[in-house]
Design a protein around this motif. Structure first.
Motif, short mmCIF file in Angstrom:
data_model
loop_
_atom_site.label_atom_id
_atom_site.label_comp_id
_atom_site.label_asym_id
_atom_site.label_seq_id
_atom_site.Cartn_x
_atom_site.Cartn_y
_atom_site.Cartn_z
N LEU A 175 0.67 -1.40 0.23
CA LEU A 175 -0.12 0.12 -0.05
C LEU A 175 0.81 1.37 -0.25
CD1 LEU A 175 -3.19 -0.78 2.58
CD2 LEU A 175 -2.95 -1.55 -0.24
N SER A 176 1.85 1.30 0.50
CA SER A 176 2.58 2.54 0.83
C SER A 176 3.23 2.31 -0.53
CB SER A 176 4.09 2.23 1.45
OG SER A 176 3.69 2.24 3.27
N LEU A 177 3.78 1.77 -1.33
CA LEU A 177 4.48 1.80 -3.07
C LEU A 177 2.93 2.78 -4.02
CD1 LEU A 177 6.52 -1.89 -3.35
CD2 LEU A 177 6.94 0.48 -3.52
N LEU A 178 1.58 1.93 -3.69
CA LEU A 178 1.24 2.15 -4.05
C LEU A 178 -0.03 3.50 -4.46
CD1 LEU A 178 -1.40 -1.25 -4.33
CD2 LEU A 178 -0.68 -0.58 -5.92
N ALA A 179 0.08 3.59 -2.67
CA ALA A 179 -0.33 5.27 -2.19
C ALA A 179 1.12 6.07 -2.72
CB ALA A 179 -0.50 5.12 -1.04
N SER A 180 2.24 5.89 -2.96
CA SER A 180 3.46 7.15 -3.72
C SER A 180 2.50 6.63 -5.15
CB SER A 180 4.40 6.47 -3.39
OG SER A 180 4.22 6.11 -1.80
N GLY A 181 1.59 6.36 -6.01
CA GLY A 181 2.23 5.92 -7.10
C GLY A 181 3.02 5.72 -7.97
N VAL A 182 3.87 3.99 -7.34
CA VAL A 182 4.41 3.26 -8.74
C VAL A 182 3.13 2.15 -8.66
CG1 VAL A 182 5.88 1.14 -8.00
CG2 VAL A 182 6.03 3.36 -6.87
N GLY A 183 3.65 1.61 -10.09
CA GLY A 183 2.32 1.01 -10.92
C GLY A 183 3.40 0.81 -11.98
N PRO A 184 2.56 -0.31 -12.96
CA PRO A 184 2.89 -1.00 -13.62
C PRO A 184 4.02 -0.23 -14.52
CG PRO A 184 0.95 -1.49 -13.65
CD PRO A 184 1.31 -0.44 -12.52
N GLY A 185 5.26 -0.77 -15.72
CA GLY A 185 6.16 -0.24 -16.09
C GLY A 185 7.00 0.86 -15.33
N ASP A 186 7.46 0.13 -14.35
CA ASP A 186 8.00 1.52 -13.36
C ASP A 186 9.17 0.31 -12.87
OD1 ASP A 186 6.28 3.54 -13.18
OD2 ASP A 186 5.12 3.81 -11.67
N GLU A 187 10.25 1.23 -12.02
CA GLU A 187 10.98 0.20 -11.66
C GLU A 187 11.29 0.87 -10.23
OE1 GLU A 187 14.81 0.89 -14.30
OE2 GLU A 187 14.67 -0.45 -15.88
N VAL A 188 11.73 0.37 -9.28
CA VAL A 188 11.88 0.50 -7.91
C VAL A 188 13.50 -0.23 -7.91
CG1 VAL A 188 11.15 0.12 -5.71
CG2 VAL A 188 9.11 0.49 -7.56
N ILE A 189 13.94 0.52 -6.99
CA ILE A 189 15.62 0.38 -6.80
C ILE A 189 15.21 -0.35 -5.64
CG2 ILE A 189 18.08 0.91 -6.28
CD1 ILE A 189 17.10 3.39 -8.63
N LYS A 219 9.09 -3.14 -11.10
CA LYS A 219 9.99 -4.36 -11.53
C LYS A 219 10.53 -4.16 -10.74
CE LYS A 219 13.54 -5.16 -14.48
NZ LYS A 219 15.14 -4.43 -15.85
N PRO A 220 11.32 -4.82 -9.18
CA PRO A 220 12.78 -4.89 -8.59
C PRO A 220 13.62 -4.47 -9.29
CG PRO A 220 11.45 -6.73 -8.33
CD PRO A 220 10.80 -6.45 -9.66
N VAL A 221 13.99 -4.02 -8.88
CA VAL A 221 16.25 -3.92 -9.26
C VAL A 221 16.56 -3.76 -8.20
CG1 VAL A 221 18.15 -2.74 -10.47
CG2 VAL A 221 15.00 -1.67 -11.70
N PHE A 222 17.50 -4.45 -8.31
CA PHE A 222 18.54 -5.08 -6.76
C PHE A 222 19.47 -4.79 -6.91
CE2 PHE A 222 15.47 -8.61 -7.42
CZ PHE A 222 14.60 -8.50 -5.85
N VAL A 223 19.99 -3.46 -6.22
CA VAL A 223 21.94 -2.94 -6.32
C VAL A 223 22.73 -3.39 -5.30
CG1 VAL A 223 20.72 -0.56 -7.90
CG2 VAL A 223 21.40 -1.27 -5.33
N ASP A 224 23.64 -3.61 -5.15
CA ASP A 224 24.67 -3.76 -3.97
C ASP A 224 24.24 -2.82 -2.79
OD1 ASP A 224 26.22 -6.12 -2.94
OD2 ASP A 224 28.07 -5.94 -4.70
N ILE A 225 24.87 -4.39 -1.53
CA ILE A 225 25.29 -3.56 -0.61
C ILE A 225 26.60 -2.59 0.51
CG2 ILE A 225 23.46 -5.24 0.30
CD1 ILE A 225 26.26 -6.91 1.97
N ASP A 226 26.67 -1.96 0.80
CA ASP A 226 27.74 -1.26 0.90
C ASP A 226 28.23 -2.80 1.90
OD1 ASP A 226 29.55 -0.73 2.87
OD2 ASP A 226 29.09 1.48 3.13
N PRO A 227 29.16 -2.80 1.28
CA PRO A 227 29.52 -4.30 2.78
C PRO A 227 30.00 -4.22 4.22
CG PRO A 227 31.38 -3.40 1.03
CD PRO A 227 30.39 -2.98 0.90
N ALA A 228 30.46 -3.22 4.41
CA ALA A 228 30.90 -2.22 5.78
C ALA A 228 29.17 -2.63 6.57
CB ALA A 228 31.41 -0.67 5.80
N THR A 229 28.08 -1.92 5.86
CA THR A 229 26.91 -2.09 6.83
C THR A 229 25.75 -2.66 6.50
OG1 THR A 229 26.01 -0.38 5.08
CG2 THR A 229 27.41 0.56 6.78
N ALA A 230 26.25 -3.99 5.31
CA ALA A 230 25.12 -4.98 4.94
C ALA A 230 24.19 -4.04 3.87
CB ALA A 230 25.34 -5.82 5.43
#
Ligand SMILES: *Cc1c(COP(=O)(O)O)cnc(C)c1O
Length: 368
Positions: free
Chosen positions: A66-80, A99-110
């Motif tokens: 619901l947080s995503l929907l209410a912020s206007g996220v929908g089909p065709g969008d990318e979310v990092i 579409k979830p777009v996964f990016v890497d972590i900072d190895p120090a903080t995870a």
């Protein structure tokens, strides 16, 4: 000595009468869905987080959705987002059609690496979902600055961060919305499923409130195709009782984590680093070791139960095979998932148990 990984039974013993009274109030009023207990809880949790609104729902996953929907996220969008998380973070993004777009972590903080977020932005990017992993707030200054520069929403996955602070302010109001889980094992846990989103944005709160209840704006008038994401009356009543103890429980978690840190200092056991401007909710105490599986087996033999959060990063789950990731695509995340495990941690744990668990780990890890 036996050190369970987690134990909720002891907590119930200390709360029994308060809980039974709360449950009895719900039964007497027959307000089993939403109702006054849930409404009071929403107000109390919003006040606790220092935000304008709290919308109570049935799970943390629904709160994210619901947080995503209410912020206007929908089909065709990318979310990092990060792949070093529970799968619900990504599922909620997928539910919206984005579409979830996964990016890497900072190895120090995870936690999610802000530089990696900025590099992954495309014209389709709509939002960033940082996860305050293990209760440790992410670098919000950096994430909010990136979001501001590129006009993106920030939805915090605060499902492990009840009561955590960033620059002295509680988590819950930094982005467009924040999602909390009240799964029983969380720092603030219901007696069943539960979740909530918090926000300072009146429009986000209003839309989320409508969408959680079948898109209803007045009884049997539905402006949207919504969801049945309502919170039970029982959960609201139980959460009100437990919220009053949250700060004391978090303080006890902090003491136990400090004890662990002191005892493990200078050993081959590595810990994720905290940011100086952030105060954790100490949801989990995770460590990194070589030969993780052997170390855990030996701990188990000597009475210390442990768990893994999380053994397989989301980008390598079969569910997300369609995104085309391969081992090696997010090296820091994968390296963390291969070595991480969680030590016992719950407020009712004794100092003696924490000392025994830490010393046993120290002995095993120094030998391996
Ligand atoms: C627990 C959790 C969730 C999901 O919460 P549920 O209440 O189980 O739906 C989402 N994200 C993270 C990081 C979590 O730990």
């Amino acid at each position: 000595m036996n050190v369970p990984y987690f134990d909720l039974k002891m907590q119930y013993a200390s709360l029994r009468q308060e809980i039974l009274d709360a449950v009895d109030r719900v039964c007497k009023n027959a307000s089993f869905i939403l109702g006054e207990e849930v409404a009071h809880f929403e107000q109390e949790f919003a006040d606790y987080c220092g935000v304008r609104h709290c919308v109570a729902v049935n799970t943390g996953t629904s709160a994210l959705h619901l947080s995503l929907l209410a912020s206007g996220v929908g089909p065709g969008d990318e979310v990092i987002t990060t792949s070093n998380t529970f799968i619900a973070t990504a599922e909620a993004i997928s539910y919206t059609g984005a579409k979830p777009v996964f990016v890497d972590i900072d190895p120090a903080t995870a936690n999610i690496a802000p530089q990696a977020v900025e590099k992954a932005i495309t014209p389709r990017t709509r939002a960033i979902v940082p996860v305050h992993l293990y209760g440790r707030p992410v670098d919000l200054d950096a994430i909010l600055a990136i979001a501001d520069r590129h006009k993106l929403s920030v939805i915090e996955d605060a499902c492990q961060a009840h009561g955590a602070r960033y620059r002295g302010k509680r988590i819950g109001g930094f982005g467009q919305a924040a999602a909390f889980s009240f799964y029983p094992g969380k720092n603030l846990g219901a007696y069943g499923e539960g979740g909530a989103l918090t926000t300072n944005d009146d429009a986000v709160a209003k839309l989320a409130r409508t969408l959680r209840d079948h898109g209803q704006v007045a009884r049997y008038y539905h402006d949207y195709v919504g969801y049945n994401y309502r919170m039970d009356g029982f959960q609201g009543a139980v959460l009100r009782v437990k919220l009053r103890h949250l700060d004391a429980w978090n303080a006890r978690r902090r003491e136990l984590c400090a004890l662990y840190r002191t005892l493990l200092a200078g050993s081959p056991v590595q810990l994720p680093q905290d940011l100086p401007q952030a105060e954790s909710s100490h949801h989990l105490f995770v460590v990194y070791v070589q030969n993780r599986d052997a170390v855990r087996a030996e701990l188990e033999k000597r009475g210390v139960a442990t768990a893994i959060h999380y053994p397989v990063p989301v980008h390598l789950q079969k569910a997300y095979a369609g995104l085309g990731h391969r081992p090696g695509s997010l090296p820091h995340t994968e390296h963390a998932c291969n070595r991480v495990f969680s030590m016992p941690l719950f407020p009712e744990m004794t100092d003696e148990q924490a000392e025994y668990a830490a010393k046993t780990l120290l002995e095993i890890a120094s030998r391996k």
